[in-house]
Design a protein around this motif. Structure first.
Motif, PDB file in Angstrom:
ATOM      1  N   SER A   1       2.758  21.787   9.502  1.00 16.22           N
ATOM      2  CA  SER A   1       3.983  22.067   8.758  1.00 16.22           C
ATOM      3  C   SER A   1       4.059  21.139   7.540  1.00 16.22           C
ATOM      4  N   GLU A   2       4.847  21.547   6.584  1.00 18.43           N
ATOM      5  CA  GLU A   2       5.036  20.713   5.398  1.00 18.43           C
ATOM      6  C   GLU A   2       5.546  19.332   5.792  1.00 18.43           C
ATOM      7  N   ARG A   3       6.475  19.297   6.714  1.00 18.17           N
ATOM      8  CA  ARG A   3       7.038  18.016   7.138  1.00 18.17           C
ATOM      9  C   ARG A   3       5.976  17.146   7.790  1.00 18.17           C
ATOM     10  N   ASP A   4       5.160  17.735   8.664  1.00 21.98           N
ATOM     11  CA  ASP A   4       4.090  16.966   9.306  1.00 21.98           C
ATOM     12  C   ASP A   4       3.135  16.388   8.269  1.00 21.98           C
ATOM     13  N   LEU A   5       2.802  17.173   7.260  1.00 16.65           N
ATOM     14  CA  LEU A   5       1.887  16.714   6.217  1.00 16.65           C
ATOM     15  C   LEU A   5       2.521  15.588   5.396  1.00 16.65           C
ATOM     16  N   LEU A   6       3.780  15.739   5.019  1.00 18.98           N
ATOM     17  CA  LEU A   6       4.458  14.697   4.242  1.00 18.98           C
ATOM     18  C   LEU A   6       4.591  13.405   5.043  1.00 18.98           C
ATOM     19  N   GLU A   7       4.993  13.533   6.297  1.00 16.79           N
ATOM     20  CA  GLU A   7       5.161  12.330   7.125  1.00 16.79           C
ATOM     21  C   GLU A   7       3.823  11.636   7.367  1.00 16.79           C
ATOM     22  N   ASN A   8       2.770  12.419   7.567  1.00 17.35           N
ATOM     23  CA  ASN A   8       1.446  11.837   7.760  1.00 17.35           C
ATOM     24  C   ASN A   8       0.986  11.097   6.506  1.00 17.35           C
ATOM     25  N   MET A   9       1.178  11.707   5.354  1.00 22.32           N
ATOM     26  CA  MET A   9       0.767  11.061   4.106  1.00 22.32           C
ATOM     27  C   MET A   9       1.588   9.798   3.852  1.00 22.32           C
ATOM     28  N   LEU A  10       2.873   9.853   4.135  1.00 23.22           N
ATOM     29  CA  LEU A  10       3.714   8.670   3.965  1.00 23.22           C
ATOM     30  C   LEU A  10       3.271   7.556   4.915  1.00 23.22           C
ATOM     31  N   ASP A  11       3.033   7.895   6.171  1.00 25.73           N
ATOM     32  CA  ASP A  11       2.582   6.876   7.125  1.00 25.73           C
ATOM     33  C   ASP A  11       1.214   6.313   6.749  1.00 25.73           C
ATOM     34  N   ARG A  12       0.327   7.144   6.225  1.00 20.46           N
ATOM     35  CA  ARG A  12      -0.983   6.654   5.777  1.00 20.46           C
ATOM     36  C   ARG A  12      -0.834   5.681   4.605  1.00 20.46           C
ATOM     37  N   ASN A  13       0.094   5.973   3.702  1.00 17.45           N
ATOM     38  CA  ASN A  13       0.301   5.071   2.569  1.00 17.45           C
ATOM     39  C   ASN A  13       1.006   3.794   2.993  1.00 17.45           C
ATOM     40  N   ARG A  14       1.899   3.884   3.965  1.00 11.60           N
ATOM     41  CA  ARG A  14       2.507   2.668   4.509  1.00 11.60           C
ATOM     42  C   ARG A  14       1.415   1.771   5.100  1.00 11.60           C
ATOM     43  N   ALA A  15       0.578   2.360   5.928  1.00 13.25           N
ATOM     44  CA  ALA A  15      -0.500   1.600   6.577  1.00 13.25           C
ATOM     45  C   ALA A  15      -1.500   1.078   5.547  1.00 13.25           C
ATOM     46  N   GLY A  16      -1.794   1.880   4.538  1.00 14.23           N
ATOM     47  CA  GLY A  16      -2.718   1.444   3.491  1.00 14.23           C
ATOM     48  C   GLY A  16      -2.194   0.240   2.732  1.00 14.23           C
ATOM     49  N   LEU A  17      -0.888   0.221   2.487  1.00 14.24           N
ATOM     50  CA  LEU A  17      -0.292  -0.927   1.805  1.00 14.24           C
ATOM     51  C   LEU A  17      -0.378  -2.175   2.686  1.00 14.24           C
ATOM     52  N   ILE A  18      -0.070  -2.036   3.954  1.00 16.64           N
ATOM     53  CA  ILE A  18      -0.188  -3.179   4.870  1.00 16.64           C
ATOM     54  C   ILE A  18      -1.634  -3.662   4.935  1.00 16.64           C
ATOM     55  N   ASP A  19      -2.565  -2.727   4.908  1.00 16.74           N
ATOM     56  CA  ASP A  19      -3.980  -3.076   5.000  1.00 16.74           C
ATOM     57  C   ASP A  19      -4.428  -3.968   3.839  1.00 16.74           C
ATOM     58  N   THR A  20      -3.757  -3.873   2.697  1.00 17.15           N
ATOM     59  CA  THR A  20      -4.166  -4.682   1.539  1.00 17.15           C
ATOM     60  C   THR A  20      -3.954  -6.177   1.761  1.00 17.15           C
ATOM     61  N   VAL A  21      -3.093  -6.544   2.706  1.00 15.32           N
ATOM     62  CA  VAL A  21      -2.854  -7.974   2.965  1.00 15.32           C
ATOM     63  C   VAL A  21      -3.537  -8.460   4.242  1.00 15.32           C
ATOM     64  N   HIS A  22      -4.165  -7.548   4.965  1.00 12.18           N
ATOM     65  CA  HIS A  22      -4.811  -7.926   6.226  1.00 12.18           C
ATOM     66  C   HIS A  22      -5.881  -8.994   5.979  1.00 12.18           C
ATOM     67  N   GLY A  23      -5.756 -10.093   6.686  1.00 14.52           N
ATOM     68  CA  GLY A  23      -6.740 -11.170   6.596  1.00 14.52           C
ATOM     69  C   GLY A  23      -6.524 -12.157   5.463  1.00 14.52           C
ATOM     70  N   LEU A  24      -5.529 -11.927   4.610  1.00 10.41           N
ATOM     71  CA  LEU A  24      -5.253 -12.901   3.549  1.00 10.41           C
ATOM     72  C   LEU A  24      -4.552 -14.112   4.142  1.00 10.41           C
ATOM     73  N   THR A  25      -4.787 -15.252   3.558  1.00 12.14           N
ATOM     74  CA  THR A  25      -4.062 -16.454   3.955  1.00 12.14           C
ATOM     75  C   THR A  25      -2.670 -16.416   3.328  1.00 12.14           C
ATOM     76  N   GLU A  26      -1.800 -17.281   3.794  1.00 10.17           N
ATOM     77  CA  GLU A  26      -0.463 -17.382   3.203  1.00 10.17           C
ATOM     78  C   GLU A  26      -0.570 -17.712   1.712  1.00 10.17           C
ATOM     79  N   GLU A  27      -1.465 -18.620   1.374  1.00 14.14           N
ATOM     80  CA  GLU A  27      -1.635 -19.011  -0.034  1.00 14.14           C
ATOM     81  C   GLU A  27      -2.135 -17.829  -0.856  1.00 14.14           C
ATOM     82  N   GLN A  28      -3.117 -17.107  -0.361  1.00 10.81           N
ATOM     83  CA  GLN A  28      -3.629 -15.947  -1.093  1.00 10.81           C
ATOM     84  C   GLN A  28      -2.546 -14.887  -1.274  1.00 10.81           C
ATOM     85  N   ALA A  29      -1.774 -14.649  -0.239  1.00 10.09           N
ATOM     86  CA  ALA A  29      -0.748 -13.610  -0.289  1.00 10.09           C
ATOM     87  C   ALA A  29       0.332 -13.916  -1.323  1.00 10.09           C
ATOM     88  N   ARG A  30       0.538 -15.195  -1.637  1.00 11.92           N
ATOM     89  CA  ARG A  30       1.579 -15.606  -2.582  1.00 11.92           C
ATOM     90  C   ARG A  30       1.041 -15.897  -3.989  1.00 11.92           C
TER      91      ARG A  30
END
Length: 157
Positions: free
Chosen positions: A11-40
């Protein structure tokens, strides 16, 4: 972190929610493994740092789903940067958790609406739930790209 499995049919809703959740996770993934100093660490003149991107995303979740959808409250004007401000005592883990919690609440709020439901916005005019999903997908994809570039600069060499 693993992205949610991509779905390409449904469904359109399933596709939109999946894409939104993938982008949420992708954004979180950009900080995975960074130190506090690197993140700031600021690599650009603006307040854009890896941790600030996550802080801003949590604010976007709250503004569009909790404030605008639930109470009809206004959203910040374009160019406002307060949502990028990270307090000196906030850790990367806390900011990521804040974003995850805001995203969970956004999912619960959005589930109460149909994609065609609309609300008046003081500057954008009438906006639908569908449009808010698309806005958040655009916002988080853009910021994940920013985060990827910052991460590359921080971890190169």
């Amino acid at each position: 972190m693993t992205l949610p499995q991509r779905i390409t049919d449904g469904s359109e809703r399933d596709l939109l929610e999946n894409m939104l959740d993938r982008n949420r996770a992708g954004l979180i993934d950009t900080v995975h493994g960074l130190t506090e100093e690197q993140a700031r660490r600021r690599l650009v003149p603006s307040l854009t740092t890896p941790i600030a991107l996550i802080k801003h995303a949590a604010a976007a979740e709250r503004v569009w789903f909790q404030t605008f959808l639930e109470t009809g409250g206004d959203t910040p004007r374009p160019g406002e940067t307060a949502s990028f401000a990270v307090g000196p005592g906030e850790t990367l883990a806390e900011v990521v958790d804040e974003f995850r919690c805001a995203s969970t609440l956004s999912r619960q709020i959005a589930a109460r609406y149909q994609l065609d439901d609309t609300k008046p916005h003081p500057r954008a005019g009438t906006v639908s739930i569908r449009w808010i999903y698309l806005l958040m997908i655009e916002e988080f994809a853009r910021h994940a790209g920013h985060g990827d570039i910052l991460r590359e600069q921080l971890t190169a060499g």
